[in-house]
Design an enzyme around this catalytic site. Structure first.
Site, short mmCIF file in Angstrom:
data_model
loop_
_atom_site.label_atom_id
_atom_site.label_comp_id
_atom_site.label_asym_id
_atom_site.label_seq_id
_atom_site.Cartn_x
_atom_site.Cartn_y
_atom_site.Cartn_z
N CYS A 2 1.87 6.85 2.05
CA CYS A 2 2.40 5.97 1.01
C CYS A 2 1.86 4.57 1.26
CB CYS A 2 3.93 5.96 1.04
SG CYS A 2 4.66 4.84 -0.18
N GLU A 107 1.11 7.21 -5.95
CA GLU A 107 0.18 8.10 -5.26
C GLU A 107 -1.02 8.33 -6.16
OE1 GLU A 107 0.00 8.81 -2.34
OE2 GLU A 107 2.01 8.86 -1.45
#
Length: 235
Positions: A2, A107
């Site tokens: 992340c 993402e």
């Protein structure tokens, strides 16, 4: 991994959600493109009082024993499976656990060798939530100045995340906040909290490529891309 997230909530909203007092020494403004090496709010236990507090730390953990702060570029995330054995994270796991407040994260799904599609991910209820983290305090030997930093913990992806990444942040349910933060026997740490979040409670949607530039920071970044509406699942 992340590497970017967003936080619409301000200091007041974070304080209410995590039941803590408002800090007076720093401001917290919404950000739609939070990047590593920036100072961001985290929730931890005050070392003197044991009460929850909101603190501003830099993203990218520098362990207390490090010779320099450059290690932070490779420690924005920490794998749940190796925390207990990693020299970088194992001491923080025992004593310095924290929660990172956010409203969603980004993402990138690989389309081909030249292109990727950006996705925004949040909870279906759109509420502020917390990701499990660790923090540490490092002192610069040259200047004597202390630097406090944090990392986000990741785990295996759930079915929503799996099509475009092999990791996902550990989202901590509110019922587990206290267990994750509270002091614990080093032999009985709350590592069972570090599991994939239920995919049926999450949503992901296509957004534009502007997130890739850290200078961009506006609500437009989380607007659904024109070629795809908000989706509960990717396929």
């Amino acid at each position: 991994m992340c590497g970017r997230y967003y936080r619409r909530s301000d200091k007041q909203q974070i304080a209410e959600a995590f039941r803590l007092g408002l800090p007076t020494t720093f401001e917290i403004l919404p950000s739609y493109n939070v990047a590593p090496q920036t100072f961001q709010p985290i929730v931890r236990l005050n070392e003197e009082t044991g009460e929850r507090e909101l603190a501003s730390l830099r993203w990218g953990l520098v362990p207390f024993w490090s010779n320099n702060a450059r290690i932070a570029y490779s420690t924005i995330n920490a794998k749940a499976e190796t925390l207990a054995t990693s020299p970088t994270f194992r001491e923080a796991l025992k004593r310095r656990r924290c929660l990172i407040p956010l409203d969603g994260f980004y993402e990138w799904q690989t389309i081909n060798a030249r292109s990727k599609q950006t996705y925004a991910v949040n909870l279906k209820n759109s509420n502020l939530f917390a990701v499990a983290g660790l923090w540490d305090r490092w002192k610069d030997k040259a200047t004597g100045q202390a630097l406090e930093t944090f990392t986000l913990i990741t785990t295996d992806p759930n079915e929503l995340m799996e099509p475009f990444h092999n990791r996902m942040p550990v989202i901590v349910p509110a019922a587990d906040y206290e267990r994750w933060l509270a002091p614990a026997d080093p032999e009985r740490l709350p590592v069972d909290v570090l599991r994939p979040y239920p995919e049926e409670e999450m949503a992901a949607w296509k957004v534009g490529a502007s997130v890739g530039n850290v200078r961009n920071d506006s609500p437009d970044l989380i607007a659904p891309a024109e070629d795809g509406p908000v989706q509960a699942t990717l396929f």
